[in-house]
Design an enzyme around this catalytic site. Structure first.
Site, mmCIF file in Angstrom:
data_model
loop_
_atom_site.group_PDB
_atom_site.id
_atom_site.type_symbol
_atom_site.label_atom_id
_atom_site.label_comp_id
_atom_site.label_asym_id
_atom_site.label_seq_id
_atom_site.Cartn_x
_atom_site.Cartn_y
_atom_site.Cartn_z
ATOM 1 N N TYR A 154 0.837 -1.218 0.000
ATOM 2 C CA TYR A 154 0.000 0.000 0.000
ATOM 3 C C TYR A 154 0.866 1.259 0.000
ATOM 4 O O TYR A 154 0.639 2.196 -0.778
ATOM 5 C CB TYR A 154 -0.892 -0.055 1.240
ATOM 6 N N LYS A 182 1.087 4.217 -2.814
ATOM 7 C CA LYS A 182 0.769 5.622 -2.506
ATOM 8 C C LYS A 182 1.973 6.527 -2.754
ATOM 9 O O LYS A 182 1.821 7.671 -3.192
ATOM 10 C CB LYS A 182 0.275 5.744 -1.064
HETATM 11 P P1 NAP Z 1 -13.437 2.340 1.205
HETATM 12 O O1 NAP Z 1 -14.405 2.907 2.150
HETATM 13 O O2 NAP Z 1 -12.995 0.937 1.337
HETATM 14 O O3 NAP Z 1 -14.023 2.571 -0.283
HETATM 15 C C1 NAP Z 1 -13.267 2.163 -1.385
HETATM 16 C C2 NAP Z 1 -13.956 2.568 -2.659
HETATM 17 O O4 NAP Z 1 -13.102 2.163 -3.743
HETATM 18 C C3 NAP Z 1 -15.297 1.892 -2.843
HETATM 19 O O5 NAP Z 1 -16.183 2.824 -3.439
HETATM 20 C C4 NAP Z 1 -14.981 0.761 -3.828
HETATM 21 O O6 NAP Z 1 -16.058 0.457 -4.691
HETATM 22 C C5 NAP Z 1 -13.892 1.405 -4.663
HETATM 23 N N1 NAP Z 1 -13.055 0.423 -5.353
HETATM 24 C C6 NAP Z 1 -12.230 -0.505 -4.825
HETATM 25 N N2 NAP Z 1 -11.657 -1.219 -5.813
HETATM 26 C C7 NAP Z 1 -12.121 -0.729 -6.989
HETATM 27 C C8 NAP Z 1 -11.898 -1.034 -8.347
HETATM 28 N N3 NAP Z 1 -11.067 -2.015 -8.710
HETATM 29 N N4 NAP Z 1 -12.563 -0.328 -9.299
HETATM 30 C C9 NAP Z 1 -13.414 0.674 -8.948
HETATM 31 N N5 NAP Z 1 -13.659 1.009 -7.665
HETATM 32 C C10 NAP Z 1 -13.019 0.321 -6.707
HETATM 33 O O7 NAP Z 1 -12.092 3.211 1.153
HETATM 34 P P2 NAP Z 1 -11.799 4.707 1.624
HETATM 35 O O8 NAP Z 1 -11.292 4.650 2.998
HETATM 36 O O9 NAP Z 1 -12.931 5.595 1.262
HETATM 37 O O10 NAP Z 1 -10.545 5.001 0.690
HETATM 38 C C11 NAP Z 1 -10.622 5.855 -0.442
HETATM 39 C C12 NAP Z 1 -9.208 6.259 -0.839
HETATM 40 O O11 NAP Z 1 -8.606 6.939 0.261
HETATM 41 C C13 NAP Z 1 -8.303 5.069 -1.137
HETATM 42 O O12 NAP Z 1 -7.437 5.397 -2.200
HETATM 43 C C14 NAP Z 1 -7.527 4.885 0.135
HETATM 44 O O13 NAP Z 1 -6.289 4.279 -0.088
HETATM 45 C C15 NAP Z 1 -7.376 6.333 0.581
HETATM 46 N N6 NAP Z 1 -7.081 6.482 2.006
HETATM 47 C C16 NAP Z 1 -7.931 6.028 2.951
HETATM 48 C C17 NAP Z 1 -7.608 6.176 4.299
HETATM 49 C C18 NAP Z 1 -8.504 5.689 5.409
HETATM 50 O O14 NAP Z 1 -8.043 5.667 6.584
HETATM 51 N N7 NAP Z 1 -9.748 5.345 5.152
HETATM 52 C C19 NAP Z 1 -6.397 6.784 4.644
HETATM 53 C C20 NAP Z 1 -5.559 7.251 3.649
HETATM 54 C C21 NAP Z 1 -5.919 7.096 2.320
HETATM 55 P P3 NAP Z 1 -17.097 -0.792 -4.463
HETATM 56 O O15 NAP Z 1 -17.503 -0.766 -3.032
HETATM 57 O O16 NAP Z 1 -18.207 -0.451 -5.390
HETATM 58 O O17 NAP Z 1 -16.398 -2.037 -4.842
#
Ligand code: NAP
Length: 260
Positions: free
Chosen positions: A169, A173
């Site tokens: 990861y 990133k």
């Molecule tokens: P999340 O709640 O798990 O949601 C992930 C989203 O990505 C869902 O809408 C999912 O769609 C979609 N997705 C996953 N694989 C996909 C694919 N192959 N094609 C199209 N869509 C896909 O994650 P989140 O926490 O909101 O994270 C969003 C972004 O923020 C990510 O890049 C993550 O790395 C980053 N981030 C998150 C955190 C954190 O603590 N949450 C921290 C730093 C960065 P479906 O459900 O429809 O499959």
């Protein structure tokens, strides 16, 4: 006095993205969902990309439409090069333009390096990093043609500081941050900006998958003492898109101070 004249500038201020088309990848849940909502509230037509969560995506579209916005659904696996490119070409056929691209879709497959499998590595790199290349390279020609583009890539503090159990990861990133700087250099002359929003730990399904006791340990490392809300990340993305005309190649860290 003519009230229409009075109302117009206010409307333009509150809906600065009127007439713009935005694609948010992974917008069915979490941070992507909050970004899609913010952009729709500011007047953009929002294309909601999702992979599996069709119910959540439909719910978001209805929510946006109820508040007077416009949105459509784009199912597609952005880690699959043909699917990602086909979906963007279809979007361009329908709308004739793509002004804003938020590369947000992401997954984790956390494991220490001694236990990490090839598929843990590849799935994360394909979904988090390769998808950015597929979507961005398909979107850029239309942005160049219109001499306008706002690209926001969602990275993570993990790609800046490293994080235990996240070699895959963090590498994805860190790659996103470097990729974005090159986009900024190459595309500036076409009035296309490219920036990173780097969230810290944010309350979404991704974080909910982390065991409770680990979440408690993480919280103690965050100077502000709490996780971010998706809306707090979305506001940074919206700032770059609406007010960041002179900002490119930068990272905005929304992380409660866990990495400075
Ligand atoms: P999340 O709640 O798990 O949601 C992930 C989203 O990505 C869902 O809408 C999912 O769609 C979609 N997705 C996953 N694989 C996909 C694919 N192959 N094609 C199209 N869509 C896909 O994650 P989140 O926490 O909101 O994270 C969003 C972004 O923020 C990510 O890049 C993550 O790395 C980053 N981030 C998150 C955190 C954190 O603590 N949450 C921290 C730093 C960065 P479906 O459900 O429809 O499959």
């Amino acid at each position: 006095m003519d009230t229409a004249v009075l109302m117009e500038p206010k409307l333009a201020l509150s809906r600065p993205l009127e007439g713009r088309v935005a694609l948010v990848t992974g917008a069915s849940r979490g941070i992507g969902r909050a970004i899609a909502r913010e952009l729709a509230d500011r007047g953009a037509v929002v294309v909601i990309n999702f992979f599996n969560s069709i119910g959540r995506a439909q719910e978001l579209r209805e929510d946006i439409e109820r508040s007077g916005g416009e949105a459509c659904l784009m199912q597609g696996d952005v880690s699959n090069r043909q699917e990602a490119r086909r979906a963007i070409h279809k979007l361009l056929e329908v709308y004739g333009r793509l002004d804003i691209l938020v590369n947000n879709a992401g997954i984790t497959r956390d494991r220490s390096i001694r236990k990490m499998t090839d598929s843990d590595w590849l799935e994360v790199i394909e979904t988090n990093l390769n998808s950015m290349f597929y979507c961005t390279s398909a979107a850029v020609p239309a942005m160049v043609e219109h001499k306008y583009g706002r690209i926001v890539n969602i990275a993570s503090f993990s790609g800046q500081a490293g994080n235990f159990g996240q070699a895959n990861y963090a590498a994805s990133k860190g790659g996103i941050i470097a990729f974005t700087k090159v986009l900024a250099l190459e595309l500036a002359k076409y009035n296309i900006t490219a920036n990173v929003v780097a969230p810290g730990f944010t309350s979404t399904d991704m974080l909910a998958a982390v065991p409770g006791e680990i979440q408690d340990q993480i919280r103690t490392r965050i100077p502000l003492g709490r996780f971010a809300e998706p809306l707090e990340i979305a506001k940074a993305a919206a700032f770059l898109i609406c007010d960041g005309d002179y900002v490119t190649g930068q990272q905005i860290n929304i992380n409660g101070g866990i990495y400075m």
